[in-house]
Design a protein around this motif. Structure first.
Motif, mmCIF file in Angstrom:
data_model
loop_
_atom_site.group_PDB
_atom_site.id
_atom_site.type_symbol
_atom_site.label_atom_id
_atom_site.label_comp_id
_atom_site.label_asym_id
_atom_site.label_seq_id
_atom_site.Cartn_x
_atom_site.Cartn_y
_atom_site.Cartn_z
ATOM 1 N N MET A 120 -2.253 7.589 4.196
ATOM 2 C CA MET A 120 -1.092 6.943 4.795
ATOM 3 C C MET A 120 -0.420 6.042 3.775
ATOM 4 S SD MET A 120 -2.523 6.087 8.610
ATOM 5 C CE MET A 120 -3.630 4.829 8.038
ATOM 6 N N VAL A 121 0.905 6.127 3.735
ATOM 7 C CA VAL A 121 1.687 5.233 2.886
ATOM 8 C C VAL A 121 2.041 4.013 3.737
ATOM 9 C CG1 VAL A 121 3.777 4.970 1.509
ATOM 10 C CG2 VAL A 121 2.575 7.177 1.557
ATOM 11 N N LYS A 122 1.677 2.839 3.220
ATOM 12 C CA LYS A 122 1.886 1.588 3.970
ATOM 13 C C LYS A 122 3.372 1.301 4.153
ATOM 14 C CE LYS A 122 -1.886 -0.570 1.498
ATOM 15 N NZ LYS A 122 -2.175 -1.621 0.528
ATOM 16 N N PRO A 123 3.777 1.090 5.393
ATOM 17 C CA PRO A 123 5.151 0.621 5.607
ATOM 18 C C PRO A 123 5.225 -0.870 5.297
ATOM 19 C CG PRO A 123 4.036 0.961 7.711
ATOM 20 C CD PRO A 123 3.077 1.361 6.636
ATOM 21 N N THR A 124 6.422 -1.357 5.039
ATOM 22 C CA THR A 124 6.571 -2.786 4.728
ATOM 23 C C THR A 124 6.915 -3.615 5.957
ATOM 24 O OG1 THR A 124 8.855 -2.362 4.082
ATOM 25 C CG2 THR A 124 7.210 -2.408 2.318
ATOM 26 N N ALA A 125 7.493 -3.012 6.967
ATOM 27 C CA ALA A 125 7.855 -3.756 8.182
ATOM 28 C C ALA A 125 6.632 -3.893 9.086
ATOM 29 C CB ALA A 125 8.974 -3.042 8.929
ATOM 30 N N ILE A 126 6.413 -5.091 9.613
ATOM 31 C CA ILE A 126 5.236 -5.354 10.441
ATOM 32 C C ILE A 126 5.218 -4.460 11.683
ATOM 33 C CG2 ILE A 126 6.306 -7.308 11.634
ATOM 34 C CD1 ILE A 126 2.551 -6.893 10.819
ATOM 35 N N GLU A 127 6.373 -4.175 12.264
ATOM 36 C CA GLU A 127 6.411 -3.332 13.469
ATOM 37 C C GLU A 127 5.918 -1.928 13.164
ATOM 38 O OE1 GLU A 127 9.269 -4.938 12.307
ATOM 39 O OE2 GLU A 127 8.992 -6.691 13.577
ATOM 40 N N GLU A 128 6.377 -1.367 12.053
ATOM 41 C CA GLU A 128 5.932 -0.029 11.648
ATOM 42 C C GLU A 128 4.446 -0.037 11.310
ATOM 43 O OE1 GLU A 128 8.340 1.921 8.651
ATOM 44 O OE2 GLU A 128 10.060 0.749 9.329
ATOM 45 N N PHE A 129 4.008 -1.062 10.601
ATOM 46 C CA PHE A 129 2.606 -1.177 10.211
ATOM 47 C C PHE A 129 1.719 -1.302 11.456
ATOM 48 C CE2 PHE A 129 -1.147 -2.915 8.142
ATOM 49 C CZ PHE A 129 -1.167 -2.180 6.965
ATOM 50 N N THR A 130 2.164 -2.095 12.419
ATOM 51 C CA THR A 130 1.415 -2.276 13.665
ATOM 52 C C THR A 130 1.296 -0.948 14.410
ATOM 53 O OG1 THR A 130 2.134 -4.570 13.828
ATOM 54 C CG2 THR A 130 1.354 -3.543 15.849
#
Length: 154
Positions: A120-130
């Protein structure tokens, strides 16, 4: 926030303090409770799995049922950890999810060749990451997994 979810032990290998904060926020927003341990590099992952000092107390540092692994870390990178896991069959059965900033095709291919169960490529936005963490935790919670061990033999 959702209700509390008791998870099996999780080991996270992440050296970037900002990413650790983001990860903890995503887990909290998903109501994740359970043993979660964060180590800063691949050498510490291996020490943790082998129950080497300072991780030799399995009540404090329970053997993980899932590993989240960054690729770009000091001392031993995520690829080095995947190579080590591949050589240690007792540990190679632990679901290992690569969670990294790299979307390089060669990194993706290499990680899967070395036995990663997901990339998985880490998203930078907390909502996407959550959201990504919620899907991942839910997925691995319903999957059949091997019995949790005490440590990996050398």
């Amino acid at each position: 926030m959702v209700g509390t979810i008791q998870t099996e032990p999780i080991l996270i290998a992440e050296d970037n303090p900002q990413e650790v904060v983001l990860l903890k926020m995503a887990l909290r927003k998903n109501g994740i409770e359970g043993p979660i341990h964060i180590v800063p590099n691949g050498e510490e992952v291996i020490k943790y799995l082998r129950a080497d000092s300072p991780y030799n107390d399995r009540k404090t540092y329970p053997f993980p049922a899932t590993i989240f692994l960054d690729l770009k870390m000091p001392l031993r990178d995520g690829f080095g950890v995947l190579e080590w896991l591949k050589k240690h069959p007792d540990c190679a059965v632990i679901p290992t999810i690569v969670m990294t900033c790299s979307s390089e095709p060669d990194d993706i291919k290499r990680a899967y060749r070395l036995g990663a169960n997901a990339y998985m490529v880490k998203p930078t936005a907390i909502e996407e990451f959550t959201g990504m963490m919620r899907l991942t935790i839910d997925y691995w919670r319903i999957c059949a997994k091997p019995e949790i061990l005490e440590n990996c033999v050398t």
